[in-house]
Design a protein around this motif. Structure first.
Motif, PDB file in Angstrom:
ATOM      1  N   UNK A 140      14.531   4.012  -2.622  1.00  0.00           N
ATOM      2  CA  UNK A 140      14.370   4.420  -4.028  1.00  0.00           C
ATOM      3  C   UNK A 140      12.903   4.717  -4.334  1.00  0.00           C
ATOM      4  N   UNK A 141      12.002   3.870  -3.808  1.00  0.00           N
ATOM      5  CA  UNK A 141      10.576   4.096  -4.032  1.00  0.00           C
ATOM      6  C   UNK A 141      10.125   5.413  -3.400  1.00  0.00           C
ATOM      7  N   UNK A 142      10.711   5.748  -2.256  1.00  0.00           N
ATOM      8  CA  UNK A 142      10.390   7.020  -1.605  1.00  0.00           C
ATOM      9  C   UNK A 142      10.903   8.187  -2.436  1.00  0.00           C
ATOM     10  N   UNK A 143      12.133   8.067  -2.946  1.00  0.00           N
ATOM     11  CA  UNK A 143      12.719   9.110  -3.786  1.00  0.00           C
ATOM     12  C   UNK A 143      11.908   9.319  -5.058  1.00  0.00           C
ATOM     13  N   UNK A 144      11.392   8.227  -5.611  1.00  0.00           N
ATOM     14  CA  UNK A 144      10.605   8.291  -6.851  1.00  0.00           C
ATOM     15  C   UNK A 144       9.146   8.687  -6.609  1.00  0.00           C
ATOM     16  N   UNK A 145       8.813   9.037  -5.342  1.00  0.00           N
ATOM     17  CA  UNK A 145       7.444   9.442  -4.977  1.00  0.00           C
ATOM     18  C   UNK A 145       6.399   8.362  -5.278  1.00  0.00           C
ATOM     19  N   UNK A 146       6.788   7.122  -5.086  1.00  0.00           N
ATOM     20  CA  UNK A 146       5.854   6.011  -5.246  1.00  0.00           C
ATOM     21  C   UNK A 146       5.189   5.712  -3.901  1.00  0.00           C
ATOM     22  N   UNK A 147       3.951   5.269  -3.956  1.00  0.00           N
ATOM     23  CA  UNK A 147       3.252   4.862  -2.739  1.00  0.00           C
ATOM     24  C   UNK A 147       3.395   3.353  -2.574  1.00  0.00           C
ATOM     25  N   UNK A 148       4.004   2.949  -1.469  1.00  0.00           N
ATOM     26  CA  UNK A 148       4.215   1.522  -1.193  1.00  0.00           C
ATOM     27  C   UNK A 148       2.971   0.982  -0.490  1.00  0.00           C
ATOM     28  N   UNK A 149       2.385  -0.059  -1.065  1.00  0.00           N
ATOM     29  CA  UNK A 149       1.206  -0.680  -0.454  1.00  0.00           C
ATOM     30  C   UNK A 149       1.586  -2.082   0.002  1.00  0.00           C
ATOM     31  N   UNK A 150       1.627  -2.260   1.319  1.00  0.00           N
ATOM     32  CA  UNK A 150       1.994  -3.554   1.893  1.00  0.00           C
ATOM     33  C   UNK A 150       0.754  -4.426   2.041  1.00  0.00           C
ATOM     34  N   UNK A 151       0.929  -5.718   1.758  1.00  0.00           N
ATOM     35  CA  UNK A 151      -0.182  -6.641   2.016  1.00  0.00           C
ATOM     36  C   UNK A 151       0.344  -8.019   2.399  1.00  0.00           C
ATOM     37  N   UNK A 161       7.639   7.048   4.992  1.00  0.00           N
ATOM     38  CA  UNK A 161       6.257   7.435   5.289  1.00  0.00           C
ATOM     39  C   UNK A 161       5.328   7.357   4.077  1.00  0.00           C
ATOM     40  N   UNK A 162       5.859   6.902   2.951  1.00  0.00           N
ATOM     41  CA  UNK A 162       5.037   6.777   1.744  1.00  0.00           C
ATOM     42  C   UNK A 162       4.453   5.363   1.633  1.00  0.00           C
ATOM     43  N   UNK A 163       3.956   4.843   2.759  1.00  0.00           N
ATOM     44  CA  UNK A 163       3.437   3.471   2.772  1.00  0.00           C
ATOM     45  C   UNK A 163       1.998   3.428   3.260  1.00  0.00           C
ATOM     46  N   UNK A 164       1.286   2.430   2.763  1.00  0.00           N
ATOM     47  CA  UNK A 164      -0.096   2.193   3.174  1.00  0.00           C
ATOM     48  C   UNK A 164      -0.309   0.691   3.333  1.00  0.00           C
ATOM     49  N   UNK A 165      -1.419   0.350   3.951  1.00  0.00           N
ATOM     50  CA  UNK A 165      -1.757  -1.051   4.189  1.00  0.00           C
ATOM     51  C   UNK A 165      -2.983  -1.414   3.356  1.00  0.00           C
ATOM     52  N   UNK A 166      -2.896  -2.524   2.649  1.00  0.00           N
ATOM     53  CA  UNK A 166      -4.040  -2.990   1.868  1.00  0.00           C
ATOM     54  C   UNK A 166      -5.010  -3.729   2.781  1.00  0.00           C
ATOM     55  N   UNK A 167      -6.234  -3.224   2.837  1.00  0.00           N
ATOM     56  CA  UNK A 167      -7.235  -3.834   3.724  1.00  0.00           C
ATOM     57  C   UNK A 167      -7.941  -4.981   3.001  1.00  0.00           C
ATOM     58  N   UNK A 168      -7.160  -6.022   2.718  1.00  0.00           N
ATOM     59  CA  UNK A 168      -7.719  -7.179   2.016  1.00  0.00           C
ATOM     60  C   UNK A 168      -7.282  -8.475   2.680  1.00  0.00           C
ATOM     61  N   UNK A 169      -7.984  -9.525   2.355  1.00  0.00           N
ATOM     62  CA  UNK A 169      -7.682 -10.852   2.894  1.00  0.00           C
ATOM     63  C   UNK A 169      -7.364 -11.776   1.724  1.00  0.00           C
ATOM     64  N   UNK A 170      -6.258 -12.509   1.847  1.00  0.00           N
ATOM     65  CA  UNK A 170      -5.825 -13.416   0.780  1.00  0.00           C
ATOM     66  C   UNK A 170      -6.142 -14.859   1.180  1.00  0.00           C
ATOM     67  N   UNK A 171      -6.880 -15.553   0.337  1.00  0.00           N
ATOM     68  CA  UNK A 171      -7.176 -16.974   0.551  1.00  0.00           C
ATOM     69  C   UNK A 171      -6.998 -17.717  -0.766  1.00  0.00           C
TER      70      UNK A 171
END
Length: 205
Positions: A101-112, A132-142
């Motif tokens: 659904x997120x792909x159909x809605x042209x949303x960018x999925x950001x995984x973290x 293919x509408x996904x990206x990776x968040x270059x962050x660190x969670x503490x």
């Protein structure tokens, strides 16, 4: 009589074989998840570093944050407006529908996750499945005193061409190992040693 029995057995075997084929065709179900990308192309995409985003880039309406950690860590603290989809459960029917659904809605999925490396496997699975509408968040969670702290981390720039590396590996594997030349051993020359004769003892009683 024997020929008739033989013909009967062949007919029964043929009918049973056809029935098995028909049952197999009726019972066949298309796999729910089919890969549209291979591992090599996915690795090449990651190696470009174009699929990493920083904390400054996430606050837009077209982005949807997906926390891939477990529910306990998510509830302990997560980024604002993030939804929780635990990494081992990304391929359930419910979650597959969310991603589609997120792909159909042209949303960018950001995984973290806690670190960018936690997200690589889920990213590769989803990308190979055509999400293919996904990206990776270059962050660190503490956490500090039960407060969530998120900070950007530097992603190492890949200097090597992944495809070139793979092709080079294939070439090396194809090279046959040259046989070692036979070493001809020359027989050792044995020189007999002559024993010295004992001299008689002089004198006597």
């Amino acid at each position: 009589m024997k020929e008739l029995e033989k013909t009967k057995r062949i007919s029964i075997a043929s009918v049973l074989f056809i029935l098995v084929i028909i049952i197999g065709l009726l019972a066949y179900k298309r796999p729910k998840h089919l890969y549209s990308e291979n591992t090599i192309s996915t690795l090449e995409k990651i190696s470009t570093n174009e699929y990493f985003v920083t904390l400054n880039d996430i606050n837009t309406p077209d982005n949807v944050l997906v926390d891939i950690r477990n529910q306990f860590e998510y509830e302990k603290g997560h980024l604002e407006n993030a939804i929780n989809i635990y990494a081992p459960e990304i391929l359930t029917d419910e979650n597959s529908e969310i991603f589609e659904k997120l792909k159909t809605d042209n949303k960018t999925i950001i995984l973290y996750g806690n670190t960018p490396s936690d997200v690589v496997s889920p990213y590769m699975i989803l990308y190979q499945l055509g999400i293919d509408n996904i990206k990776i968040l270059s962050s660190e969670i503490t956490y500090f005193e039960n407060n969530l702290i998120s900070k950007d981390v530097a992603i190492e720039k890949y200097q090597n061409d992944v495809n070139a590396f793979i092709q080079e590996s294939i070439k090396k594997a194809a090279i046959e190992v040259k046989p070692k030349p036979d070493i001809v051993k020359t027989p050792k020359k044995i020189i007999p040693i002559k024993k010295k004769k004992k001299m008689p003892v002089e004198g006597g009683c």
